[in-house]
Structure formats: structure tokens, C-alpha cells
Design a protein around this motif. Structure first.
Motif, PDB file in Angstrom:
ATOM      1  N   ARG A 107      51.398 -25.096 109.607  1.00 18.86           N
ATOM      2  CA  ARG A 107      50.775 -26.061 110.310  1.00 18.86           C
ATOM      3  C   ARG A 107      49.652 -25.893 111.423  1.00 18.86           C
ATOM      4  O   ARG A 107      48.788 -26.835 111.821  1.00 18.86           O
ATOM      5  CB  ARG A 107      52.032 -26.701 111.286  1.00 18.86           C
ATOM      6  CG  ARG A 107      51.764 -27.847 112.137  1.00 18.86           C
ATOM      7  CD  ARG A 107      53.122 -28.406 112.751  1.00 18.86           C
ATOM      8  NE  ARG A 107      53.935 -27.260 113.223  1.00 18.86           N
ATOM      9  CZ  ARG A 107      53.707 -27.056 114.543  1.00 18.86           C
ATOM     10  NH1 ARG A 107      52.905 -27.577 115.514  1.00 18.86           N
ATOM     11  NH2 ARG A 107      54.677 -26.001 115.102  1.00 18.86           N
ATOM     12  N   SER A 108      49.491 -24.611 111.691  1.00 19.29           N
ATOM     13  CA  SER A 108      48.337 -24.170 112.668  1.00 19.29           C
ATOM     14  C   SER A 108      46.909 -24.488 112.011  1.00 19.29           C
ATOM     15  O   SER A 108      46.851 -24.193 110.807  1.00 19.29           O
ATOM     16  CB  SER A 108      48.617 -22.733 112.997  1.00 19.29           C
ATOM     17  OG  SER A 108      47.413 -22.211 113.680  1.00 19.29           O
ATOM     18  N   THR A 109      46.111 -24.610 112.966  1.00 20.92           N
ATOM     19  CA  THR A 109      44.647 -24.751 112.547  1.00 20.92           C
ATOM     20  C   THR A 109      43.891 -23.769 112.758  1.00 20.92           C
ATOM     21  O   THR A 109      42.681 -23.856 112.551  1.00 20.92           O
ATOM     22  CB  THR A 109      43.973 -26.001 113.185  1.00 20.92           C
ATOM     23  OG1 THR A 109      44.147 -25.904 114.546  1.00 20.92           O
ATOM     24  CG2 THR A 109      44.589 -27.414 112.743  1.00 20.92           C
ATOM     25  N   GLU A 110      44.584 -22.540 113.343  1.00 21.81           N
ATOM     26  CA  GLU A 110      43.896 -21.260 113.271  1.00 21.81           C
ATOM     27  C   GLU A 110      43.342 -20.713 112.008  1.00 21.81           C
ATOM     28  O   GLU A 110      43.856 -21.348 111.103  1.00 21.81           O
ATOM     29  CB  GLU A 110      44.902 -20.395 114.054  1.00 21.81           C
ATOM     30  CG  GLU A 110      45.142 -20.713 115.692  1.00 21.81           C
ATOM     31  CD  GLU A 110      45.956 -19.590 116.184  1.00 21.81           C
ATOM     32  OE1 GLU A 110      46.171 -18.343 115.840  1.00 21.81           O
ATOM     33  OE2 GLU A 110      47.060 -19.987 117.185  1.00 21.81           O
ATOM     34  N   VAL A 116      46.087 -26.149 105.624  1.00 25.21           N
ATOM     35  CA  VAL A 116      47.017 -26.695 107.012  1.00 25.21           C
ATOM     36  C   VAL A 116      47.698 -27.873 106.497  1.00 25.21           C
ATOM     37  O   VAL A 116      47.180 -28.988 105.791  1.00 25.21           O
ATOM     38  CB  VAL A 116      45.766 -27.283 107.922  1.00 25.21           C
ATOM     39  CG1 VAL A 116      46.646 -27.846 109.308  1.00 25.21           C
ATOM     40  CG2 VAL A 116      45.030 -26.249 108.507  1.00 25.21           C
ATOM     41  N   ARG A 139      54.068 -22.893 112.510  1.00 27.96           N
ATOM     42  CA  ARG A 139      52.682 -22.960 112.569  1.00 27.96           C
ATOM     43  C   ARG A 139      51.980 -21.853 111.298  1.00 27.96           C
ATOM     44  O   ARG A 139      51.076 -22.034 110.755  1.00 27.96           O
ATOM     45  CB  ARG A 139      52.363 -22.284 113.831  1.00 27.96           C
ATOM     46  CG  ARG A 139      52.698 -23.455 114.944  1.00 27.96           C
ATOM     47  CD  ARG A 139      52.279 -22.978 116.686  1.00 27.96           C
ATOM     48  NE  ARG A 139      51.133 -22.427 116.512  1.00 27.96           N
ATOM     49  CZ  ARG A 139      50.927 -21.159 116.946  1.00 27.96           C
ATOM     50  NH1 ARG A 139      51.796 -20.425 117.152  1.00 27.96           N
ATOM     51  NH2 ARG A 139      49.552 -20.875 117.094  1.00 27.96           N
ATOM     52  N   PHE A 140      52.733 -20.712 111.233  1.00 26.61           N
ATOM     53  CA  PHE A 140      52.442 -19.938 110.195  1.00 26.61           C
ATOM     54  C   PHE A 140      53.746 -19.745 109.118  1.00 26.61           C
ATOM     55  O   PHE A 140      54.710 -18.863 109.139  1.00 26.61           O
ATOM     56  CB  PHE A 140      52.121 -18.486 110.701  1.00 26.61           C
ATOM     57  CG  PHE A 140      51.120 -18.539 111.745  1.00 26.61           C
ATOM     58  CD1 PHE A 140      49.741 -18.421 111.351  1.00 26.61           C
ATOM     59  CD2 PHE A 140      51.274 -18.690 113.147  1.00 26.61           C
ATOM     60  CE1 PHE A 140      48.401 -18.461 112.377  1.00 26.61           C
ATOM     61  CE2 PHE A 140      50.213 -18.949 113.815  1.00 26.61           C
ATOM     62  CZ  PHE A 140      48.803 -18.829 113.762  1.00 26.61           C
ATOM     63  N   ASP A 162      49.504 -14.319 112.071  1.00 30.58           N
ATOM     64  CA  ASP A 162      48.561 -15.081 113.063  1.00 30.58           C
ATOM     65  C   ASP A 162      47.437 -14.595 113.361  1.00 30.58           C
ATOM     66  O   ASP A 162      46.924 -13.435 112.610  1.00 30.58           O
ATOM     67  CB  ASP A 162      49.443 -15.148 114.324  1.00 30.58           C
ATOM     68  CG  ASP A 162      49.666 -13.874 115.098  1.00 30.58           C
ATOM     69  OD1 ASP A 162      48.996 -12.777 114.701  1.00 30.58           O
ATOM     70  OD2 ASP A 162      50.878 -13.938 116.008  1.00 30.58           O
ATOM     71  N   SER A 163      46.685 -15.093 114.277  1.00 26.56           N
ATOM     72  CA  SER A 163      45.267 -14.596 114.819  1.00 26.56           C
ATOM     73  C   SER A 163      45.330 -13.032 115.075  1.00 26.56           C
ATOM     74  O   SER A 163      44.231 -12.518 115.073  1.00 26.56           O
ATOM     75  CB  SER A 163      44.651 -15.369 115.891  1.00 26.56           C
ATOM     76  OG  SER A 163      44.586 -16.794 115.444  1.00 26.56           O
TER      77      SER A 163
END
Length: 425
Positions: A107-110, A116, A139-140, A162-163
């Protein structure tokens, strides 16, 4: 006119990248309600990357505190941290794998997320309906690792990096040590996968839903999506995606289609030809005698005057008319039932829409059946296949739904055979 040499040079210079497969989000009939944009769209192609970006597990560290674990997890290196208690965290470092490509979904836009995905609201025509819902998609959410060499095997794993290239399983997440002293775990709402039996074809039958762990192991389902207790490990099954595998992220369900599978699927051109064929037969309303026609494949929200309508109880196709309504009390609220003038069967009366997302079709046969209650039209075998698939809904229920709009199916079968009347001349 090219000479053979020129033909060769022009074809080699524009090399088409290898396509591993595509992910299609169930509930969208060819595009998102407000249009496909960037990494947010209704289908996503996984293609061979110019440079491999896959990772594989390497060193395992046992740290005495979360702080020490943070120090170990290097920002430039992928790692998964398993917090066992306040006093102990296990960090598994991952190293570059030149043989695989990694794609991440969530779901994350990172930037680490390639595709997404937001929550699918059944029958929703615009994204505004989806914003008010508290999302249950991680999110991920998951990652898919594809082999860069034939047969281009695609494998799925729960959770994405993640980032800061980390996957963090907190104290509350289900996690454990495997018999060979490795760590593994499950994400909060889990990643479920179902592989259909007999591939994705007219002979397809539903498989069994399983949960995939962070390390790609296969388990029976937990009692509810976020229960602490993991299911039993299923050693005989694999995390390898096959044509027609369904991936559920608790809020959205994705269909995996391999390149070979897509090559056998009807094209939009073919669906358009079938639409024109139906219209060329000039079906008529048996009451008003006006000619009916399916509107063009470009998505419309309002039916036009030639639009075919159907009585879902019996399948008789008519043009729109506003008589024959029966108001009755159903489940404590007013529901409108219509009586078919042909056979007097009472039931819902809805406009028919063609299913435009070709990737959901199991064959290239003409659109002869409509889902109940939404009126999306597709082939007999396609309607039969989706009506048998129990799709996860909420945290512990399953129900069959229309793949084109995600509405839960009604009636004994979930779909009806359409009965058209030909022209009288």
C-alpha cells in the motif's frame, strides 16, 4: 521494403524485455475508476530488469537488544529483524543475488514498492469510496522473486523491504525458529495464496487457500487473519506461482498470469469482435421490439438507451422499461423486484456490461452468461470458474465474487445464462 539484413538489425536493436508475467487486481474491469497512473494501476507487468536486484539470506546475527539489532542492520544491506523479546532480536542479513529479480507490492507509495495496491471496494465506481476505509493491506505486503533464466520461475514471500531495506517483525508478530535453526514468521494480516487445479483453463477448479511466510514456506490458514498461532506447515506445496495463482493481501486480491498463459488468453481485439458479433445479430427487446446493442468497451457508468438489461432470475434479455416492479419487504428493507414479462419470474433487473479485462477469461468463447447481481457478461466457463472460487473477505470469511467488480455473487449459481431474442424480420 527491407532487405533481410536490415530486418535483422532493426529487430535486434529494439529488444523486447522478457516478461515474467502480470498481476491483475480483481474488481477492476480493465482500469482503476479514476484511471491508471504510475505504479497505481489495475494490472502490473513484471519484466526482466536491466540489472538483477534479487536478494538471498546470508549471515544470521543474534543481538541482545533492539538497539544492537539496529546497529547490525546496515542501511545499504537488506535484512529481516525478528524481535523475540525485549532482550533478544535475531537479524538475518540478505546479500545480492545476481540470478533473480525482486518486485515488491504493498500500500506504501515509497520507492521500494513497485506496484501500489489499495483496498478494493466492491462495485465502487470511484476511488473516493475507498478513502474512508481503514486499510488492512500492509504497507510492504509481499515480494515476488523471479529467476532471470528460463523457465523464469516466480516465487512469493510475505512482507517487503522498506526504504531502509529492512523487514521488521515486532514482538506481536507470529515468528519461530525452524528445525534447521533459521528464523521465519508471518505478517499481521498474512499473505494468502491459492493455486488453481488444472492451471488457468476451461478445466480449472479451485485449489486450497494457504498462507505464505516471510521465508516463503507454506502453511494452512490461521483461525483468523491476525491470530498469533500459525497454521501447520504444508511441505508438499510450494510458494511457486503458477498461471492463475491468486494472491490475497487482506483488502485486495491479485491474479497472477504467466506470459504463456496470457498468450492463450483472448485479446481486447477478440473481445471487441465478440461484442460486434452480438450487436450484428441485432438482438431485440421482446416487448418494445427495439434493437439492443452492447455499448463500446470504453467504460461508462450510465447505461445508454440501447443497453441490454436482464432479469437475473430467468436470464431473459430486454431493453430498459420501468414497469413490472414489485415492491416487497426483504430483510427489513425495501427491495425492488421486477417480474419478467416473458416468464413471470420475479427477481432483480439490471443493465448488462461486458467484462473487458481479458486476463480474467479462462477461454475465448462468446459472452453468454452474466454474473448475479452485477450484470457483468463473460463466457460460460469463465462465469462457472469464478462462481466456484471462495475469495477471502474481511478477516475470516470467504465468498465468491465477480472478478470484474468484486461484488459478492447471489443466487444458487451466482450467474445466469442470457436468453436473447433475435430480430423478428
Amino acid at each position: 521494403m527491407y532487405s533481410p539484413e536490415e530486418t535483422i538489425s532493426t529487430t535486434t536493436s529494439t529488444k523486447v524485455p522478457v516478461k515474467y508475467g502480470e498481476l491483475l487486481v480483481l474488481g477492476y474491469n480493465g482500469s482503476l475508476p479514476n484511471g491508471d497512473r504510475g505504479r497505481r494501476k489495475s494490472r502490473f507487468a513484471l519484466c526482466k530488469r536491466p540489472k538483477a536486484n534479487g536478494v538471498k539470506p546470508s549471515t544470521v546475527h543474534v543481538a541482545c537488544s533492539p538497539q544492537a539489532a539496529k546497529a547490525i542492520s546496515n542501511k545499504d544491506q537488506h535484512s529481516i529483524s525478528y524481535t523475540l523479546s525485549r532482550a533478544q532480536t535475531v537479524v538475518v542479513e540478505y546479500t545480492h543475488d545476481s540470478n533473480t529479480d525482486m518486485f515488491q507490492i504493498g500500500r506504501s507509495t515509497e520507492s521500494p514498492i513497485d506496484f501500489v495496491v489499495t483496498d478494493t471496494v466492491a462495485g465502487s465506481q470511484s476511488n473516493t469510496d475507498t478513502q474512508s476505509v481503514q486499510s488492512t493491506i500492509s504497507r510492504f505486503a509481499c515480494r515476488i522473486i523471479c529467476q532471470r533464466t528460463a523457465p523464469y520461475t516466480a516465487r512469493i514471500y510475505a512482507a517487503g523491504f522498506d526504504s531502509s531495506k529492512n523487514i521488521f517483525l515486532g514482538e506481536k508478530a507470529a515468528k519461530w525458529k525452524t528445525p534447521d535453526s533459521q528464523m521465519d514468521g508471518l505478517t499481521t494480516n498474512g499473505v494468502l495464496v491459492m493455486h488453481p487445479r488444472n492451471g488457468f483453463s476451461q478445466d480449472s477448479k479451485p485449489g486450497v487457500w494457504r498462507e505464505i511466510s516471510v521465508c516463503g514456506n507454506v502453511f494452512t490458514l490461521r483461525e483468523t487473519r491476525s491470530a498469533q498461532q500459525r497454521g501447520k506447515m504444508v511441505e508438499t506445496e510450494s510458494q511457486e506461482l503458477v498461471d492463475g495463482s491468486l494472491i490475497d493481501l487482506c483488502g485486495a486480491t491479485l491474479l497472477w498470469r504467466t506470459s504463456e498463459g496470457l498468450a492463450r488468453t483472448p485479446t481486447l481485439k477478440h473481445l471487441e469482435a465478440l461484442r460486434q458479433e452480438i450487436n450484428a445479430a441485432r438482438p431485440q427487446c421482446p416487448v418494445g421490439f427495439n434493437t439492443l446493442a452492447f455499448p463500446s468497451m470504453r467504460r461508462k457508468d450510465t447505461p445508454d438507451e440501447k443497453q441490454p438489461w436482464v432479469y437475473l432470475q430467468c436470464g431473459h434479455v430486454h431493453g430498459y422499461h420501468d414497469w413490472g416492479g414489485h415492491l416487497e419487504e426483504r430483510e427489513g428493507r425495501e427491495g425492488r423486484l421486477r417480474e419478467c414479462p416473458m416468464c413471470r419470474a420475479k427477481g432483480p433487473y439490471v443493465p448488462l456490461w461486458l467484462g473487458c479485462e481479458a486476463g480474467f477469461y479462462v477461454d475465448a468463447a462468446p459472452p453468454t452468461h452474466a454474473f448475479n447481481p452485477c450484470g457483468h457478461v463473460c463466457s460460460d466457463k469463465t462465469a462457472s470458474f469464478w462462481s466456484q472460487i471462495p475469495l477471502p473477505h474481511g478477516t475470516h470469511t470467504f465468498h465468491a465474487a465477480c472478478p470484474f467488480c468484486a461484488q459478492q455473487l447471489n443466487g444458487e449459481q451466482g450467474y445466469v445464462r442470457l436468453i436473447f431474442q433475435g430480430p423478428l424480420d
